[in-house]
Write a protein that holds these residues in place. Structure first.
Motif, PDB file in Angstrom:
ATOM      1  N   LEU A  79     -10.486   7.576  -5.272  1.00 49.82           N
ATOM      2  CA  LEU A  79      -9.757   6.311  -5.343  1.00 49.82           C
ATOM      3  C   LEU A  79      -8.522   6.336  -4.449  1.00 49.82           C
ATOM      4  O   LEU A  79      -7.684   7.220  -4.571  1.00 49.82           O
ATOM      5  N   GLY A  80      -8.421   5.358  -3.589  1.00 49.24           N
ATOM      6  CA  GLY A  80      -7.259   5.228  -2.726  1.00 49.24           C
ATOM      7  C   GLY A  80      -6.194   4.378  -3.401  1.00 49.24           C
ATOM      8  O   GLY A  80      -6.459   3.245  -3.794  1.00 49.24           O
ATOM      9  N   VAL A  81      -5.012   4.946  -3.554  1.00 48.32           N
ATOM     10  CA  VAL A  81      -3.885   4.251  -4.165  1.00 48.32           C
ATOM     11  C   VAL A  81      -2.764   4.208  -3.140  1.00 48.32           C
ATOM     12  O   VAL A  81      -2.522   5.182  -2.433  1.00 48.32           O
ATOM     13  N   MET A  82      -2.080   3.081  -3.081  1.00 47.90           N
ATOM     14  CA  MET A  82      -1.005   2.901  -2.104  1.00 47.90           C
ATOM     15  C   MET A  82       0.241   2.372  -2.793  1.00 47.90           C
ATOM     16  O   MET A  82       0.159   1.527  -3.689  1.00 47.90           O
ATOM     17  N   VAL A  83       1.396   2.877  -2.363  1.00 47.60           N
ATOM     18  CA  VAL A  83       2.702   2.393  -2.815  1.00 47.60           C
ATOM     19  C   VAL A  83       3.388   1.791  -1.600  1.00 47.60           C
ATOM     20  O   VAL A  83       3.439   2.415  -0.542  1.00 47.60           O
ATOM     21  N   MET A  84       3.890   0.563  -1.752  1.00 49.69           N
ATOM     22  CA  MET A  84       4.548  -0.103  -0.632  1.00 49.69           C
ATOM     23  C   MET A  84       5.817  -0.790  -1.121  1.00 49.69           C
ATOM     24  O   MET A  84       5.818  -1.416  -2.173  1.00 49.69           O
ATOM     25  N   THR A  85       6.878  -0.624  -0.336  1.00 47.78           N
ATOM     26  CA  THR A  85       8.078  -1.420  -0.564  1.00 47.78           C
ATOM     27  C   THR A  85       8.314  -2.258   0.679  1.00 47.78           C
ATOM     28  O   THR A  85       8.048  -1.816   1.794  1.00 47.78           O
ATOM     29  N   ILE A  86       8.791  -3.475   0.457  1.00 44.49           N
ATOM     30  CA  ILE A  86       9.150  -4.336   1.577  1.00 44.49           C
ATOM     31  C   ILE A  86      10.542  -4.885   1.309  1.00 44.49           C
ATOM     32  O   ILE A  86      10.948  -5.039   0.158  1.00 44.49           O
ATOM     33  N   GLY A  87      11.277  -5.155   2.368  1.00 45.28           N
ATOM     34  CA  GLY A  87      12.623  -5.680   2.221  1.00 45.28           C
ATOM     35  C   GLY A  87      12.633  -7.057   1.599  1.00 45.28           C
ATOM     36  O   GLY A  87      13.421  -7.349   0.712  1.00 45.28           O
ATOM     37  N   SER A  88      11.722  -7.917   2.056  1.00 42.66           N
ATOM     38  CA  SER A  88      11.670  -9.288   1.556  1.00 42.66           C
ATOM     39  C   SER A  88      10.278  -9.861   1.753  1.00 42.66           C
ATOM     40  O   SER A  88       9.584  -9.515   2.714  1.00 42.66           O
ATOM     41  N   LEU A 102      -4.224  -5.095   0.062  1.00 40.26           N
ATOM     42  CA  LEU A 102      -5.269  -4.297  -0.580  1.00 40.26           C
ATOM     43  C   LEU A 102      -6.610  -4.501   0.123  1.00 40.26           C
ATOM     44  O   LEU A 102      -7.342  -3.542   0.377  1.00 40.26           O
ATOM     45  N   ASP A 103      -6.910  -5.724   0.473  1.00 42.61           N
ATOM     46  CA  ASP A 103      -8.161  -6.024   1.167  1.00 42.61           C
ATOM     47  C   ASP A 103      -8.211  -5.348   2.538  1.00 42.61           C
ATOM     48  O   ASP A 103      -9.201  -4.721   2.892  1.00 42.61           O
ATOM     49  N   ALA A 104      -7.129  -5.458   3.298  1.00 40.65           N
ATOM     50  CA  ALA A 104      -7.094  -4.880   4.645  1.00 40.65           C
ATOM     51  C   ALA A 104      -7.069  -3.358   4.631  1.00 40.65           C
ATOM     52  O   ALA A 104      -7.598  -2.713   5.534  1.00 40.65           O
ATOM     53  N   SER A 105      -6.470  -2.781   3.594  1.00 36.97           N
ATOM     54  CA  SER A 105      -6.309  -1.319   3.552  1.00 36.97           C
ATOM     55  C   SER A 105      -7.564  -0.591   3.100  1.00 36.97           C
ATOM     56  O   SER A 105      -7.730   0.587   3.400  1.00 36.97           O
TER      57      SER A 105
END
Length: 178
Positions: A79-88, A102-105
């Motif tokens: 299972l691929g899990v991703m953590v992402m933070t964005i400024g805004s 999620l779809d693109a990754s």
């Protein structure tokens, strides 16, 4: 993107974390902070590593540690899990953006934090339905993330959240594979 999402928004949590909001307003009162006009759709990142800290919320040591945890988890579970933070979000909807990422990754799960807006969302691929409940998501966000973030302990909060997420998801293989 298909008009019908194949992802489940387990929880979109609007936690107006004072520390996050204060950092983004640079000392202005909430009423004097200009709300950005709705922008074009927020662009997707060019790559999708396990940790994408675009809002610079975590130390490099924590980013590396979480990346190793998620790489190990992927090897054990598939299972691929991703953590992402964005400024805004720049006017974009956190659920719609998370769905596109999620779809693109090609990953199975995405935990995303929008720093300026103080929003947190957990998006799971439909293959994970039943492995992670709304109650699990609320607990992860309120106990692991919000509690630590409000105390300024971003590294500790994200590490606790990732541990909870991968423990709850488990390592049983999916019937479908990505």
């Amino acid at each position: 993107m298909n008009p019908i999402s194949r992802h489940l928004s387990v929880l979109c949590f609007f936690c107006l974390i004072p520390m996050l909001v204060a950092a983004s307003s640079q000392g202005k009162s909430a009423s004097s902070v200009a709300t950005p006009a709705p922008a074009a759709i927020l662009p997707l990142p060019k790559s999708f590593p396990p940790v994408s800290d675009y809002a610079d919320m975590f130390s490099s040591k924590t980013e590396k540690k979480i990346s190793r945890m998620l790489d190990t988890y992927k090897r054990q579970s598939g299972l691929g899990v991703m953590v992402m933070t964005i400024g805004s979000l720049r006017g974009d909807d956190i659920n719609m953006y998370a769905d596109r990422v999620l779809d693109a990754s090609g990953k199975h799960a995405l935990l995303i934090i929008a720093r300026r807006e103080g929003k947190i969302a957990l998006m799971l691929d439909e293959d994970l339905e039943g492995r992670f409940s709304q109650a699990d998501a609320r607990r992860l966000i309120s106990s692991d993330i919000v509690t630590h973030f409000q105390a300024g302990l971003y590294d500790k909060g994200i590490e606790a959240a990732v541990k909870t997420l991968i423990t709850t998801l488990g390592t049983a293989p999916l019937h479908k594979s990505k």
